[in-house]
Design a protein around this motif. Sequence first.
Motif, PDB file in Angstrom:
ATOM      1  N   ALA A  26       5.280   3.000  -1.047  1.00 40.16           N
ATOM      2  CA  ALA A  26       6.387   3.704  -1.708  1.00 40.16           C
ATOM      3  C   ALA A  26       7.575   2.775  -1.939  1.00 40.16           C
ATOM      4  O   ALA A  26       8.219   2.826  -3.003  1.00 40.16           O
ATOM      5  CB  ALA A  26       6.815   4.915  -0.876  1.00 40.16           C
ATOM      6  N   VAL A  27       7.864   1.920  -0.975  1.00 37.85           N
ATOM      7  CA  VAL A  27       8.975   0.974  -1.126  1.00 37.85           C
ATOM      8  C   VAL A  27       8.690   0.010  -2.273  1.00 37.85           C
ATOM      9  O   VAL A  27       9.563  -0.250  -3.119  1.00 37.85           O
ATOM     10  CB  VAL A  27       9.245   0.204   0.188  1.00 37.85           C
ATOM     11  N   ALA A  28       7.478  -0.526  -2.343  1.00 39.12           N
ATOM     12  CA  ALA A  28       7.134  -1.467  -3.409  1.00 39.12           C
ATOM     13  C   ALA A  28       7.227  -0.788  -4.775  1.00 39.12           C
ATOM     14  O   ALA A  28       7.805  -1.355  -5.714  1.00 39.12           O
ATOM     15  CB  ALA A  28       5.726  -2.037  -3.190  1.00 39.12           C
ATOM     16  N   TRP A  58       6.228  -7.541  -5.490  1.00 45.24           N
ATOM     17  CA  TRP A  58       6.113  -6.116  -5.166  1.00 45.24           C
ATOM     18  C   TRP A  58       4.817  -5.526  -5.710  1.00 45.24           C
ATOM     19  O   TRP A  58       4.193  -4.685  -5.066  1.00 45.24           O
ATOM     20  CB  TRP A  58       7.321  -5.353  -5.687  1.00 45.24           C
ATOM     21  N   ALA A  59       4.405  -5.979  -6.892  1.00 48.90           N
ATOM     22  CA  ALA A  59       3.133  -5.513  -7.447  1.00 48.90           C
ATOM     23  C   ALA A  59       1.968  -5.975  -6.569  1.00 48.90           C
ATOM     24  O   ALA A  59       1.026  -5.210  -6.313  1.00 48.90           O
ATOM     25  CB  ALA A  59       2.966  -6.010  -8.880  1.00 48.90           C
ATOM     26  N   PHE A  62       1.902  -3.859  -3.515  1.00 53.98           N
ATOM     27  CA  PHE A  62       1.290  -2.563  -3.826  1.00 53.98           C
ATOM     28  C   PHE A  62      -0.233  -2.696  -3.893  1.00 53.98           C
ATOM     29  O   PHE A  62      -0.963  -1.883  -3.320  1.00 53.98           O
ATOM     30  CB  PHE A  62       1.847  -2.018  -5.154  1.00 53.98           C
ATOM     31  N   PHE A  63      -0.705  -3.744  -4.558  1.00 52.91           N
ATOM     32  CA  PHE A  63      -2.144  -3.997  -4.641  1.00 52.91           C
ATOM     33  C   PHE A  63      -2.756  -4.157  -3.246  1.00 52.91           C
ATOM     34  O   PHE A  63      -3.785  -3.557  -2.934  1.00 52.91           O
ATOM     35  CB  PHE A  63      -2.417  -5.251  -5.488  1.00 52.91           C
ATOM     36  N   CYS A  64      -2.117  -4.971  -2.408  1.00 50.27           N
ATOM     37  CA  CYS A  64      -2.635  -5.193  -1.052  1.00 50.27           C
ATOM     38  C   CYS A  64      -2.634  -3.905  -0.241  1.00 50.27           C
ATOM     39  O   CYS A  64      -3.560  -3.661   0.546  1.00 50.27           O
ATOM     40  CB  CYS A  64      -1.822  -6.275  -0.346  1.00 50.27           C
ATOM     41  N   GLY A  65      -1.615  -3.071  -0.435  1.00 47.48           N
ATOM     42  CA  GLY A  65      -1.579  -1.778   0.254  1.00 47.48           C
ATOM     43  C   GLY A  65      -2.720  -0.881  -0.174  1.00 47.48           C
ATOM     44  O   GLY A  65      -3.361  -0.215   0.655  1.00 47.48           O
ATOM     45  N   CYS A  66      -3.002  -0.870  -1.481  1.00 50.52           N
ATOM     46  CA  CYS A  66      -4.126  -0.067  -1.981  1.00 50.52           C
ATOM     47  C   CYS A  66      -5.449  -0.572  -1.423  1.00 50.52           C
ATOM     48  O   CYS A  66      -6.318   0.220  -1.026  1.00 50.52           O
ATOM     49  CB  CYS A  66      -4.149  -0.078  -3.506  1.00 50.52           C
ATOM     50  N   PHE A 126       2.944  -6.509   3.617  1.00 47.69           N
ATOM     51  CA  PHE A 126       4.291  -6.644   4.169  1.00 47.69           C
ATOM     52  C   PHE A 126       4.952  -7.936   3.700  1.00 47.69           C
ATOM     53  O   PHE A 126       6.115  -7.939   3.301  1.00 47.69           O
ATOM     54  CB  PHE A 126       4.241  -6.593   5.702  1.00 47.69           C
ATOM     55  N   ARG A 127       4.217  -9.040   3.742  1.00 50.54           N
ATOM     56  CA  ARG A 127       4.786 -10.334   3.355  1.00 50.54           C
ATOM     57  C   ARG A 127       5.267 -10.327   1.902  1.00 50.54           C
ATOM     58  O   ARG A 127       6.362 -10.815   1.602  1.00 50.54           O
ATOM     59  CB  ARG A 127       3.748 -11.442   3.542  1.00 50.54           C
ATOM     60  N   PHE A 128       4.430  -9.803   0.996  1.00 42.56           N
ATOM     61  CA  PHE A 128       4.833  -9.752  -0.417  1.00 42.56           C
ATOM     62  C   PHE A 128       6.043  -8.845  -0.617  1.00 42.56           C
ATOM     63  O   PHE A 128       6.914  -9.137  -1.444  1.00 42.56           O
ATOM     64  CB  PHE A 128       3.676  -9.290  -1.306  1.00 42.56           C
ATOM     65  N   LEU A 129       6.098  -7.760   0.130  1.00 40.86           N
ATOM     66  CA  LEU A 129       7.248  -6.858   0.020  1.00 40.86           C
ATOM     67  C   LEU A 129       8.532  -7.579   0.421  1.00 40.86           C
ATOM     68  O   LEU A 129       9.540  -7.515  -0.285  1.00 40.86           O
ATOM     69  CB  LEU A 129       7.045  -5.616   0.895  1.00 40.86           C
TER      70      LEU A 129
END
Length: 151
Positions: A26-28, A58-59, A62-66, A126-129
Motif C-alpha cells: 500500500a505504501v509503494a 517503488w514499482a 510493489f512487484f517484489c511484494g506481489c 522493503f529495500r526498494f521501498l
Amino acid sequence: MSDDNVRMLHNQLVTSQHKYIYFLLAVAASAIAFSTQVTKEMELEYSLIPLGIAVLCWALSFFCGCRTVQYDNSNTVANIDLLKVERGEHEEVGNNPAYISAASQGIRQAYTSNQAAQNRHSKWQFRFLVMGGILFIIWHILNMWLRTTGN
C-alpha cells in the motif's frame, strides 16, 4: 508449550507478516500515486530523474511484494499437498510408500526453494521501498534548491 499455544503463536506470526507485506504494498502504490499527482503539471526535465528512479524503485517494491504473496500462497498449497501425501490421501500418490517418500521429498525441496525466493523478495520489497523514499527526498531537496537559485 502445548500444540494449541504453538498454533496460536504461529497464526499470530503469519497474520502479522501478511499485514506487513500488504502495508508495504500500500505504501509503494501510494508513493507512486502521490508522485504522479505532484508532477502532473510539470514539464519533463532532468531534475525529475531522481523522482523517476524513485518511482521505479517503488514499482519494483510493489512487484517484489506481489511475488512474496505468490510464493507464500504456493507454499501454503505445498503444505496442504504434503499433509495429504503423508496421510496417503493425495489422489495422485495414493498409499504406495515409495511414491509417498518421493512425493514428500519433492514437495519439501520445492517448499525450501520457494521459501528462499519468498525471503529474497520480501527483503527487496522493503529495500526498494526505502531506496525510493531516499530518492524522493533527494528529488525534493534538489527541487527546493533549484527554486531557490532560480534555475
